[in-house]
Design a protein around this motif. Structure first.
Motif, PDB file in Angstrom:
ATOM      1  N   ASP A   7     -22.996 -47.141  -3.143  1.00 36.87           N
ATOM      2  CA  ASP A   7     -21.626 -46.747  -2.788  1.00 36.87           C
ATOM      3  C   ASP A   7     -21.526 -45.227  -2.670  1.00 36.87           C
ATOM      4  OD1 ASP A   7     -20.844 -49.352  -2.891  1.00 36.87           O
ATOM      5  OD2 ASP A   7     -20.095 -49.239  -4.964  1.00 36.87           O
ATOM      6  N   GLY A   8     -20.757 -44.785  -1.679  1.00 33.28           N
ATOM      7  CA  GLY A   8     -20.436 -43.366  -1.587  1.00 33.28           C
ATOM      8  C   GLY A   8     -21.464 -42.508  -0.878  1.00 33.28           C
ATOM      9  N   VAL A   9     -22.490 -43.133  -0.272  1.00 36.26           N
ATOM     10  CA  VAL A   9     -23.481 -42.344   0.480  1.00 36.26           C
ATOM     11  C   VAL A   9     -23.002 -42.213   1.925  1.00 36.26           C
ATOM     12  CG1 VAL A   9     -25.859 -42.271   1.331  1.00 36.26           C
ATOM     13  CG2 VAL A   9     -25.382 -43.079  -0.990  1.00 36.26           C
ATOM     14  N   ALA A  27     -35.755 -45.780  -6.880  1.00 35.56           N
ATOM     15  CA  ALA A  27     -34.339 -45.417  -6.750  1.00 35.56           C
ATOM     16  C   ALA A  27     -34.217 -43.897  -6.765  1.00 35.56           C
ATOM     17  CB  ALA A  27     -33.533 -46.020  -7.905  1.00 35.56           C
ATOM     18  N   LEU A  28     -33.359 -43.372  -5.904  1.00 36.80           N
ATOM     19  CA  LEU A  28     -33.128 -41.927  -5.837  1.00 36.80           C
ATOM     20  C   LEU A  28     -31.631 -41.652  -5.941  1.00 36.80           C
ATOM     21  CD1 LEU A  28     -35.588 -41.217  -2.895  1.00 36.80           C
ATOM     22  CD2 LEU A  28     -35.999 -40.752  -5.324  1.00 36.80           C
ATOM     23  N   HIS A  29     -31.306 -40.580  -6.680  1.00 36.57           N
ATOM     24  CA  HIS A  29     -29.896 -40.257  -6.946  1.00 36.57           C
ATOM     25  C   HIS A  29     -29.366 -39.232  -5.944  1.00 36.57           C
ATOM     26  CE1 HIS A  29     -30.040 -42.175 -11.007  1.00 36.57           C
ATOM     27  NE2 HIS A  29     -31.340 -41.935 -10.841  1.00 36.57           N
ATOM     28  N   ALA A  30     -28.043 -39.150  -5.848  1.00 33.50           N
ATOM     29  CA  ALA A  30     -27.350 -38.130  -5.046  1.00 33.50           C
ATOM     30  C   ALA A  30     -28.032 -37.943  -3.686  1.00 33.50           C
ATOM     31  CB  ALA A  30     -27.286 -36.805  -5.812  1.00 33.50           C
ATOM     32  N   ALA A  31     -28.078 -39.039  -2.935  1.00 35.99           N
ATOM     33  CA  ALA A  31     -28.840 -39.063  -1.679  1.00 35.99           C
ATOM     34  C   ALA A  31     -28.368 -38.007  -0.685  1.00 35.99           C
ATOM     35  CB  ALA A  31     -28.758 -40.456  -1.048  1.00 35.99           C
ATOM     36  N   ASP A  32     -27.049 -37.792  -0.617  1.00 37.51           N
ATOM     37  CA  ASP A  32     -26.552 -36.828   0.373  1.00 37.51           C
ATOM     38  C   ASP A  32     -27.013 -35.408   0.065  1.00 37.51           C
ATOM     39  OD1 ASP A  32     -25.334 -38.767   1.888  1.00 37.51           O
ATOM     40  OD2 ASP A  32     -23.379 -38.558   0.918  1.00 37.51           O
ATOM     41  N   THR A  33     -27.296 -35.113  -1.203  1.00 34.93           N
ATOM     42  CA  THR A  33     -27.795 -33.779  -1.589  1.00 34.93           C
ATOM     43  C   THR A  33     -29.310 -33.682  -1.435  1.00 34.93           C
ATOM     44  OG1 THR A  33     -26.013 -33.465  -3.189  1.00 34.93           O
ATOM     45  CG2 THR A  33     -28.001 -32.153  -3.528  1.00 34.93           C
ATOM     46  N   ASN A  34     -30.022 -34.774  -1.712  1.00 32.39           N
ATOM     47  CA  ASN A  34     -31.470 -34.651  -1.933  1.00 32.39           C
ATOM     48  C   ASN A  34     -32.389 -35.218  -0.859  1.00 32.39           C
ATOM     49  OD1 ASN A  34     -31.266 -33.424  -4.587  1.00 32.39           O
ATOM     50  ND2 ASN A  34     -30.378 -35.390  -5.201  1.00 32.39           N
ATOM     51  N   LEU A  35     -31.898 -36.162  -0.073  1.00 28.87           N
ATOM     52  CA  LEU A  35     -32.811 -36.749   0.905  1.00 28.87           C
ATOM     53  C   LEU A  35     -33.038 -35.791   2.079  1.00 28.87           C
ATOM     54  CD1 LEU A  35     -32.696 -39.268  -0.767  1.00 28.87           C
ATOM     55  CD2 LEU A  35     -32.108 -40.592   1.268  1.00 28.87           C
TER      56      LEU A  35
END
Ligand SMILES: [Zn+2]
Ligand SMILES: [Zn+2]
Length: 328
Positions: free
Chosen positions: A53-55, A105-113
């Motif tokens: 959610d939220g990506v 699993a990876l966190h805060a996708a919009d910042t890190n991918l």
């Protein structure tokens, strides 16, 4: 192990390639706070298979990689473009299960991918996240290397060879130092002007003789009291040292020749990976062919072989980078 699920704001990536790094060995050896059971692995590339959610920026099927330091995306450091020093950072393979697995699993996708261009294969992309990006940031973001400057690179493992390649591409003149002649041969092949075998020789004196008084920039790509001191003492006056090799204070803090740092006005800098926001410049140089990280990948192994390799990795004499294909 159960397959991971996407956290809010995060994704699950199917791992197509992941690197074996000395940092994994540090974790294995107990130098990090790890709770068991645990899955290591932090240098990865793959395909998004689930979006939490939220990506906003990513969808299933995207080809991606991540820096080994994943920022929270909310703190002042992340918002200022410095997720590599985030207050609430996540590191796959350290703070949570990593990429020595089929899925991560990876966190805060919009910042890190980071999107991987079609022209860059997964193995190459996975080789960027830790050692290559750290070397790039050490030279570009931290030492601010100028064309024609001398660079001493102590250690010709994965991060050291990355440093050699990037320094040469930026117009630096490299002296590479290692105790493994095979690794030095690779360094020379990548463009190092001089190589020095770090056996019983006086490394700083040898560098001073080769460079007319010492290098402008030095990088300790190993992380030991000896290599740190050798790098610092190889500098000319007002030179810049970047510490890249980890120096966990297991046996006490290392002694650093601070009298030289003061008397010669040396800069001592740390480098801790590189934020996703800084990847585009590096990826552009790769797409242009000016940087060829794929040349550093020496072998691809399966997960079973990786498990066998890791316990002795600090003593390994393998030249170049070792990558894992979890499907192998
Ligand atoms: Zn690493
Ligand atoms: Zn943050």
């Amino acid at each position: 192990m159960a397959e991971p699920t996407a956290p809010a704001g995060g994704v699950v990536v199917r791992v197509m390639a992941t690197g074996v790094c000395r940092s994994d060995w540090h974790a294995w050896a107990g130098h990090d706070e790890i709770t068991f059971p645990h899955v290591p692995g932090h240098e990865l590339a793959g395909v998004v298979v689930e979006v939490g959610d939220g990506v906003a920026r990513w969808t299933v099927g995207d080809r991606v990689t991540v820096p080994f330091v994943c920022g929270c995306g909310r703190c002042a450091w992340c918002l200022g473009g410095n997720a590599q020093v985030c207050l609430d950072q996540q590191q796959p393979g350290f703070t949570h299960w990593g990429s020595f697995a089929e899925y991560v699993a990876l966190h805060a996708a919009d910042t890190n991918l980071v999107a991987v261009p079609e022209s860059v294969d997964f193995t190459t992309a996975a080789s960027l996240g830790c050692r290559f990006a750290t070397a790039y940031r050490a030279l570009v973001g931290r030492a601010r290397l100028l064309e024609g400057e001398w660079v001493t690179v102590v250690g010709a493992g994965g991060v050291g060879l990355s440093t050699v390649m990037i320094a040469c591409a930026l117009g630096g003149r490299v002296v590479a130092v290692d105790r493994n002649p095979e690794a030095l041969a690779v360094a020379a092949d990548l463009g190092a002007e001089h190589v020095l075998l770090a056996d019983s020789s006086n490394v700083p004196a040898a560098v001073a003789a080769l460079t007319g008084g010492g290098s402008h920039v030095a990088v300790d790509a190993v992380g030991s009291e000896q290599t740190c001191a050798d790098a610092i003492l190889s500098l000319r006056r007002r030179g810049r040292h970047v510490q890249v090799g980890l120096l966990p204070p297991m046996g006490g803090h290392p002694r650093v020749p601070m009298e030289r740092v003061i008397g010669w006005e040396l800069d001592v800098l740390g480098s801790h990976g590189m934020a996703a926001a800084d990847y585009p410049d590096m990826l552009a140089l790769i797409e242009q062919g000016l940087l060829e990280p794929q040349r550093l990948v020496e072998r691809t192994i399966g997960l079973d072989e990786a498990a066998a390799l890791l316990p002795g990795f600090d003593q390994a004499t393998l030249a170049g980078m070792t990558m894992v294909d979890p499907a192998r």
